[in-house]
Design an enzyme around this catalytic site. Structure first.
Site, short mmCIF file in Angstrom:
data_model
loop_
_atom_site.label_atom_id
_atom_site.label_comp_id
_atom_site.label_asym_id
_atom_site.label_seq_id
_atom_site.Cartn_x
_atom_site.Cartn_y
_atom_site.Cartn_z
N ASP A 57 9.00 61.44 66.87
CA ASP A 57 9.66 61.25 65.74
C ASP A 57 11.01 61.74 65.85
OD1 ASP A 57 9.89 60.43 62.79
OD2 ASP A 57 10.23 62.37 62.75
N ASP A 62 7.37 66.18 60.19
CA ASP A 62 7.89 65.46 61.22
C ASP A 62 6.85 65.38 62.50
OD1 ASP A 62 10.44 65.22 60.38
OD2 ASP A 62 11.14 67.00 61.20
N GLU A 89 9.58 55.00 67.19
CA GLU A 89 9.83 54.19 66.12
C GLU A 89 11.11 53.11 66.43
OE1 GLU A 89 10.00 54.80 61.26
OE2 GLU A 89 10.19 56.43 62.58
#
Length: 398
Positions: free
Chosen positions: A189, A355, A274
Site C-alpha cells: 500500500d 495502511d 493498487e
C-alpha cells in the site's frame, strides 16, 4: 529450450571536447528539425485524409538535403536523422493504437536533447566509443562494467537541462535470468506519510527528496526570475542552476526507488499493488507536490519491468477495491474511512493500522486473482472494472 537474453541500456556520463560538444549540439538541432518537418508533413497529409509512412518521410529527407535552405543537414551523420523518422513512425503507431495522444512538435528549449546512433554510425573498440563525424573517442566515465563481450546495438547520446552529457549503450545482458522460485508474496500500500506499507507490517519511510531541497530550489528560482527574459547568458546560467537542483532531486529519488524495487523483486515471487490513477490524483492542489515527489508511477514501472526480468509476478488491484475500509480479519466493510483515521477497531474486536490492513487486503485479493485468473489489464478509464485484475508487465529498458 533456447535462452533469450534481455536487452538493457547501460547509461554513463561523459565529458566531450569542445569540438565534440559542437558536433553533438548540431546533431541535436538537426534531429529536432527533421522530426518537426516530418511531423508537419504527416499532419498536413492527415488533414487531406492521407497517410504518410516512414519510407515516404525518408524520401522527403533526401529531398530536403538537396535544398539550399536545409543543406546544413548534410553536415551531420544521417543515421540520427533516420532514427528520428523511425521514432516518429513509432509515435504514430502508438497514436493509431490509441495508446498515446497525437505526436507533438519538439521545442528547442523544452524538448529532450538526444540523438540515436546505430551500428553503422559508431565504432566500439577496446573500451572506446567513437561516433560518426568524430575523430576521437568520447571521454566516458565507466561507472560500471558492461557485460563481458557486449557489443552495443544502438548508442543514444543526450544532454539534460543541467548541461550533463550522457551516453546510453543498448546491449544484451546474459546476467539477467529468472530468480529461483519462492512462495513469498507481499501486498503493498503506497502512501505519503510512509512511502510503502507492506502486508508484513513493515513500513518504508518517505524520503521526501523535494522537501529537503525546497529552500535551495526556491533560491535558484528567485534568481532566475530576476533575470531579463530572452536568450541572455546570465539567464541561461540561472536556468542551469535550477535544473541542477531538480536533477539532484530526481537522481536521489531514482536511486532510492531502484534499490527498493530490486529488493522487493528479489525477496518475493508475487507482488500485489493498487492500480492508482496518479494522473488524476495530482490534480489535488494541496497534495500534488507530495504525490509527485513520492513518484508512485515510477515505482510501479520499475517494479513491473524488473519482475518480468527475474520471473516474478506483479498483480494490480482495481483502484475501487475498498482495501482501507475492509477488515482483514473478519471481512466486515465499514461505510466510511476518513483520511485522517490511521487506526481503527472493527466490531470483531481487531484493531487495525489503516495502511497495514490495506496491504493485507490487497495481498488477499491479489492471490485470489492469481489463482483464479481474474481478468486482464486493469480498467484505467472507468470504475466499472473487476475488483481484482492480473497486471501483464511489458518489456522495457531501464
Amino acid at each position: 529450450m533456447k535462452t533469450t537474453h534481455v536487452k538493457r541500456a547501460f547509461k554513463y556520463r561523459f565529458y566531450p571536447t569542445d569540438a565534440q560538444a559542437a558536433e553533438l549540439s548540431r546533431t541535436f538541432g538537426c534531429v529536432r528539425k527533421v522530426y518537426n518537418l516530418a511531423l508537419a508533413a504527416r499532419t498536413e497529409a492527415w488533414t487531406r485524409q492521407e497517410r504518410i509512412n516512414y519510407s515516404q518521410t525518408s524520401a522527403m529527407l533526401t529531398a530536403w538535403k538537396k535544398t539550399g535552405e536545409l543543406a546544413y543537414l548534410n553536415d551531420v551523420s544521417s543515421v540520427p536523422l533516420q532514427q528520428a523518422l523511425r521514432h516518429l513512425q513509432t509515435a504514430f503507431t502508438h497514436f493509431f493504437g490509441k495508446r498515446t495522444k497525437y505526436p507533438r512538435f519538439k521545442s528547442r528549449k523544452k524538448s529532450r536533447k538526444s540523438a540515436e546512433y546505430t551500428t553503422s554510425a559508431f565504432r566500439f573498440r577496446d573500451g572506446g566509443l567513437t561516433l560518426a563525424k568524430m575523430t576521437e573517442p568520447l571521454d566516458i566515465v565507466w561507472s560500471r562494467p558492461l557485460p563481458q563481450g557486449a557489443s552495443p546495438s544502438t548508442v543514444t547520446v543526450s544532454q539534460d537541462a543541467a548541461g550533463r552529457w550522457y551516453v546510453s549503450l543498448l546491449v544484451e545482458d546474459p546476467a539477467v535470468q529468472p530468480l529461483p522460485a519462492t512462495d513469498a508474496a507481499v501486498g503493498i500500500d503506497v502512501g505519503l506519510d510512509h512511502l510503502l506499507t507492506l502486508s508484513t507490517g513493515e513500513k518504508v519511510s518517505n524520503p521526501r527528496h523535494e522537501r529537503h531541497d525546497r529552500a535551495r530550489l526556491a533560491k535558484a528560482q528567485r534568481q532566475l526570475a530576476r533575470k531579463a527574459k530572452g536568450d541572455g547568458a546570465n539567464r541561461a546560467k540561472a536556468r542551469r542552476k535550477v535544473a541542477k537542483v531538480y536533477a539532484r532531486i530526481a537522481d536521489r529519488r531514482c536511486d532510492h526507488l531502484h534499490k527498493l524495487t530490486t529488493r522487493l523483486v528479489r525477496e518475493n515471487q508475487t507482488i500485489v499493488i493498487e492500480d492508482l490513477a496518479v494522473r488524476n490524483m495530482v490534480k489535488n492542489g494541496s497534495l500534488a507536490r507530495a504525490i509527485s515527489d513520492a513518484a508512485w508511477s515510477e515505482f510501479r514501472s520499475l517494479l513491473e519491468y524488473k519482475a518480468q526480468w527475474y520471473g516474478r509476478e506483479v498483480i494490480a488491484i482495481d483502484r475501487w477495491f475498498p482495501s482501507s475500509k475492509l477488515c482483514s480479519a473478519c471481512g466486515a466493510l465499514r461505510d466510511t474511512m476518513p483520511p485522517h483515521v490511521r487506526t481503527w477497531t472493527c466490531d470483531c474486536g481487531t484493531t487495525h493500522d489503516r495502511d497495514v490492513n490495506a496491504a493485507k487486503n490487497l495481498l488477499a485479493v491479489g492471490l485470489t486473482a492469481s489463482v483464479c485468473g481474474a481478468g486482464v489489464r486493469p480498467q484505467r478509464s472507468s470504475p466499472g472494472g473487476q475488483s481484482a485484475t492480473k497486471q501483464k508487465t511489458s518489456r522495457r529498458e531501464p
